[in-house]
Design a protein around this motif. Structure first.
Motif, PDB file in Angstrom:
ATOM      1  N   UNK A 187       2.073  -7.112 113.403  1.00 55.60           N
ATOM      2  CA  UNK A 187       1.994  -5.861 112.649  1.00 55.60           C
ATOM      3  C   UNK A 187       3.377  -5.464 112.117  1.00 55.60           C
ATOM      4  N   UNK A 188       4.426  -5.670 112.920  1.00 59.88           N
ATOM      5  CA  UNK A 188       5.780  -5.293 112.508  1.00 59.88           C
ATOM      6  C   UNK A 188       6.233  -6.144 111.318  1.00 59.88           C
ATOM      7  N   UNK A 189       6.141  -7.469 111.464  1.00 59.36           N
ATOM      8  CA  UNK A 189       6.591  -8.364 110.401  1.00 59.36           C
ATOM      9  C   UNK A 189       5.696  -8.226 109.167  1.00 59.36           C
ATOM     10  N   UNK A 190       4.374  -8.084 109.394  1.00 59.31           N
ATOM     11  CA  UNK A 190       3.448  -7.938 108.274  1.00 59.31           C
ATOM     12  C   UNK A 190       3.724  -6.689 107.467  1.00 59.31           C
ATOM     13  N   UNK A 191       3.981  -5.566 108.152  1.00 58.51           N
ATOM     14  CA  UNK A 191       4.242  -4.326 107.427  1.00 58.51           C
ATOM     15  C   UNK A 191       5.596  -4.373 106.724  1.00 58.51           C
ATOM     16  N   UNK A 241      -4.858   0.684 112.777  1.00 58.50           N
ATOM     17  CA  UNK A 241      -6.039   0.248 113.531  1.00 58.50           C
ATOM     18  C   UNK A 241      -5.651  -0.590 114.752  1.00 58.50           C
ATOM     19  N   UNK A 242      -4.803  -1.590 114.565  1.00 56.88           N
ATOM     20  CA  UNK A 242      -4.452  -2.448 115.706  1.00 56.88           C
ATOM     21  C   UNK A 242      -3.609  -1.682 116.729  1.00 56.88           C
ATOM     22  N   UNK A 243      -2.772  -0.740 116.264  1.00 57.53           N
ATOM     23  CA  UNK A 243      -1.960   0.021 117.208  1.00 57.53           C
ATOM     24  C   UNK A 243      -2.823   0.939 118.078  1.00 57.53           C
ATOM     25  N   UNK A 244      -3.880   1.511 117.515  1.00 55.51           N
ATOM     26  CA  UNK A 244      -4.750   2.375 118.314  1.00 55.51           C
ATOM     27  C   UNK A 244      -5.615   1.573 119.281  1.00 55.51           C
ATOM     28  N   UNK A 275       5.943   5.840 121.455  1.00 58.85           N
ATOM     29  CA  UNK A 275       7.082   4.926 121.553  1.00 58.85           C
ATOM     30  C   UNK A 275       6.850   3.670 120.729  1.00 58.85           C
ATOM     31  N   UNK A 276       5.676   3.070 120.870  1.00 60.29           N
ATOM     32  CA  UNK A 276       5.398   1.822 120.178  1.00 60.29           C
ATOM     33  C   UNK A 276       5.321   2.025 118.658  1.00 60.29           C
ATOM     34  N   UNK A 277       4.740   3.152 118.233  1.00 56.90           N
ATOM     35  CA  UNK A 277       4.661   3.425 116.798  1.00 56.90           C
ATOM     36  C   UNK A 277       6.035   3.699 116.208  1.00 56.90           C
ATOM     37  N   UNK A 278       6.916   4.316 116.999  1.00 53.38           N
ATOM     38  CA  UNK A 278       8.264   4.584 116.484  1.00 53.38           C
ATOM     39  C   UNK A 278       9.023   3.283 116.268  1.00 53.38           C
ATOM     40  N   UNK A 279       8.836   2.304 117.169  1.00 51.61           N
ATOM     41  CA  UNK A 279       9.475   0.992 116.986  1.00 51.61           C
ATOM     42  C   UNK A 279       8.861   0.287 115.780  1.00 51.61           C
ATOM     43  N   UNK A 280       7.518   0.295 115.715  1.00 55.43           N
ATOM     44  CA  UNK A 280       6.839  -0.360 114.596  1.00 55.43           C
ATOM     45  C   UNK A 280       7.227   0.271 113.267  1.00 55.43           C
ATOM     46  N   UNK A 331      20.445   6.651 109.325  1.00 56.46           N
ATOM     47  CA  UNK A 331      20.225   7.542 110.465  1.00 56.46           C
ATOM     48  C   UNK A 331      18.755   7.625 110.853  1.00 56.46           C
ATOM     49  N   UNK A 332      17.867   7.183 109.963  1.00 54.60           N
ATOM     50  CA  UNK A 332      16.430   7.279 110.237  1.00 54.60           C
ATOM     51  C   UNK A 332      16.002   6.432 111.423  1.00 54.60           C
ATOM     52  N   UNK A 333      16.612   5.272 111.604  1.00 56.79           N
ATOM     53  CA  UNK A 333      16.144   4.329 112.629  1.00 56.79           C
ATOM     54  C   UNK A 333      16.305   4.908 114.041  1.00 56.79           C
ATOM     55  N   UNK A 334      17.530   5.299 114.479  1.00 53.28           N
ATOM     56  CA  UNK A 334      17.621   5.882 115.829  1.00 53.28           C
ATOM     57  C   UNK A 334      16.844   7.179 115.954  1.00 53.28           C
ATOM     58  N   UNK A 335      16.785   7.993 114.890  1.00 53.94           N
ATOM     59  CA  UNK A 335      16.045   9.246 114.956  1.00 53.94           C
ATOM     60  C   UNK A 335      14.566   9.026 115.196  1.00 53.94           C
ATOM     61  N   UNK A 336      13.990   8.041 114.514  1.00 49.41           N
ATOM     62  CA  UNK A 336      12.570   7.724 114.683  1.00 49.41           C
ATOM     63  C   UNK A 336      12.283   7.231 116.092  1.00 49.41           C
ATOM     64  N   UNK A 337      13.121   6.321 116.590  1.00 53.01           N
ATOM     65  CA  UNK A 337      12.915   5.767 117.936  1.00 53.01           C
ATOM     66  C   UNK A 337      13.001   6.855 119.001  1.00 53.01           C
TER      67      UNK A 337
END
Length: 457
Positions: free
Chosen positions: A33-37, A148-151, A161-166, A316-322
């Motif tokens: 899902x990460x690489x695909x998105x 869908x796959x994340x839920x 947590x997982x959605x923030x990484x994705x 700055x978005x990356x650490x903020x999202x995580x």
């Protein structure tokens, strides 16, 4: 279509081997899902990068702006409408199909530029507009299957947590577009165009990213799986013993289009609340991002410095999202509204700082870092909350509704048209006031979901 038909559930496995299989497949699906998105962002907004090279070929800004707008409009509509198709489809096939169609549409952008050209400008602009619309539409097939796959593979208590990484996948994919355009033109431009260096950008901006996206689609197909039950495993709620209050086995069944839209999405007032909140969050997100170079250059700050301020905002978005996703799981026990409200209040503080010290580049960069750090958490968490507030098999449509409000109303209308018109007629002070007001409107609409969210958790 049989290609998109959801796989049947297999008999449920138990024991240590099933447990090990579950852990392995969760990691595999997440990587897919990460690489695909990220692949979708390789072929998302490439046309905007090509625009400076199109002007010397005879195209003008007004015409190119029309083509550019098609992408945002199509994406907003597709994320909602294709989300309902995704809810009734096999995510393993749906995501790669969308990426393949996006890549093909992007590669064909070469045709109106090279073979039709400015000599037949009207036809060229129409074809470019249609192709960029298709790029936006097929790009809308990326988020829903990932949701869908994340839920299905990650329960509510860990989903933030997982959605923030994705969610960082779009930063990764977006960051690669610039280098790919540069190196793609350098590596392959002479193969196709010889001494015609003015056309090298066509390979780097359109063809090379499209080719890479096709390989990403193949990788995603190999890695993704639709649901645990289609692999002979129990639901993730059962496996982790992490049940939301309104969970039922009905949520594991495929729903009809009528049920998805009218029973679980359009009739859910809390989804409408967060959709409205998302419109104001996106107004702030793109109101600050898209207009930063213009505001700063109008204030006498050179374009190079403005570019670094733009970069600081995005980085700055990356650490903020995580951090936002992790905080929502660990400190707020899976609740999303309250951390969103806190982050948006802090965004308002940094917008005020940006406004007051607009002539001081150092303070402006600090303010933009603060806005970028805190705004992307709510952007991500509102999507997660949409997944939480709807049954798992209506998650794509639910997230699509919030995405439609964010991109169509928040971005196209409020951030682009309204802010531009206000800046032109009343000046930048009024636009800063609008952005701060948008922060508090987002907080207000998120606050309307607090009680319902507490009940569910």
């Amino acid at each position: 279509m049989n290609l998109l038909k959801q796989p049947a559930y297999k008999p449920e496995q138990t024991g240590p081997e099933a447990d090990a299989k579950y852990k392995r497949l969760r990691l595999q699906v997440f990587i897919g899902a990460f690489v695909g998105y990220a692949g979708f962002y390789l072929v998302r907004k490439n046309f905007s990068m090509a625009m400076p090279a199109l002007e010397p070929l005879g195209f003008v800004k007004t015409e190119l702006g029309i083509v550019l707008s098609m992408n945002a409009i199509a994406y907003a509509l597709s994320k909602f409408l294709m989300g309902s198709v995704s809810d009734r489809s096999n995510a393993r096939a749906f995501l790669p199909l969308g990426l393949i169609l996006t890549a093909i549409s992007m590669a064909f952008m070469i045709v109106p530029i090279q073979f039709i050209g400015a000599e037949h400008k009207t036809l060229a602009i129409v074809v470019m507009a249609v192709l960029n619309f298709l790029v936006g539409w097929f790009n809308g097939m990326g988020w829903p299957p990932c949701g869908r796959v994340m839920t299905h593979w990650f329960s509510v208590g860990e989903r933030g947590t997982m959605m923030s990484i994705w969610n960082c996948a779009h930063n990764v994919g977006g960051a690669l577009v610039g280098p790919m355009a540069t190196y793609g033109a350098a590596w392959f431009g002479s193969w196709f165009y010889g001494a015609h260096t003015e056309l090298y950008f066509l390979i780097g901006t359109f063809a090379f990213p499209a080719a890479v996206a096709l390989f990403v689609a193949l990788f995603a197909f190999v890695m993704l799986r639709d649901t645990p039950q289609s692999c002979g495993l129990p639901s993730v709620e059962k496996w982790r013993n992490d049940y939301p209050k309104k969970y039922s086995e009905k949520q594991e069944e495929t729903l009809s289009t009528k049920e998805i839209f009218f029973k679980y999405v359009l009739s859910n007032k809390f989804l409408w609340f967060i959709a409205l909140a998302n419109a104001f969050v996106y107004m702030v997100r793109y109101g600050c991002l898209d207009w930063a170079p213009t505001i700063l250059t109008d204030k006498g700050i050179d374009l190079k410095s403005a570019g670094w301020a733009y970069f600081a905002y995005e980085f700055a978005a990356i650490p903020g999202t995580l951090i936002c996703g992790w905080v929502s799981d660990k400190f707020f026990k899976g609740k999303r509204a309250l951390p969103c409200m806190i982050f948006m209040a802090l965004v308002a503080v940094f917008i005020g700082l940006y406004w007051v010290f607009i002539d001081n580049l150092t303070v402006v960069i600090i303010a933009l870092i603060g806005i970028g750090f805190f705004i992307y958490g709510p952007v991500m968490l509102i999507g997660v909350q949409a997944l939480d507030l709807a049954p798992k098999n209506a998650s794509g449509t639910a997230a699509g509704l919030t995405g439609f409000f964010g991109y169509f109303f928040g971005t196209a209308i409020l951030a682009n048209i309204v802010i531009g018109a206000v800046a032109q007629s009343a000046g930048w002070n009024w636009t800063f006031g609008l952005l701060i007001a948008a922060c508090f409107l987002a907080i207000f609409f998120m606050g309307l979901t607090l009680k319902e969210e507490s009940y569910r958790r």
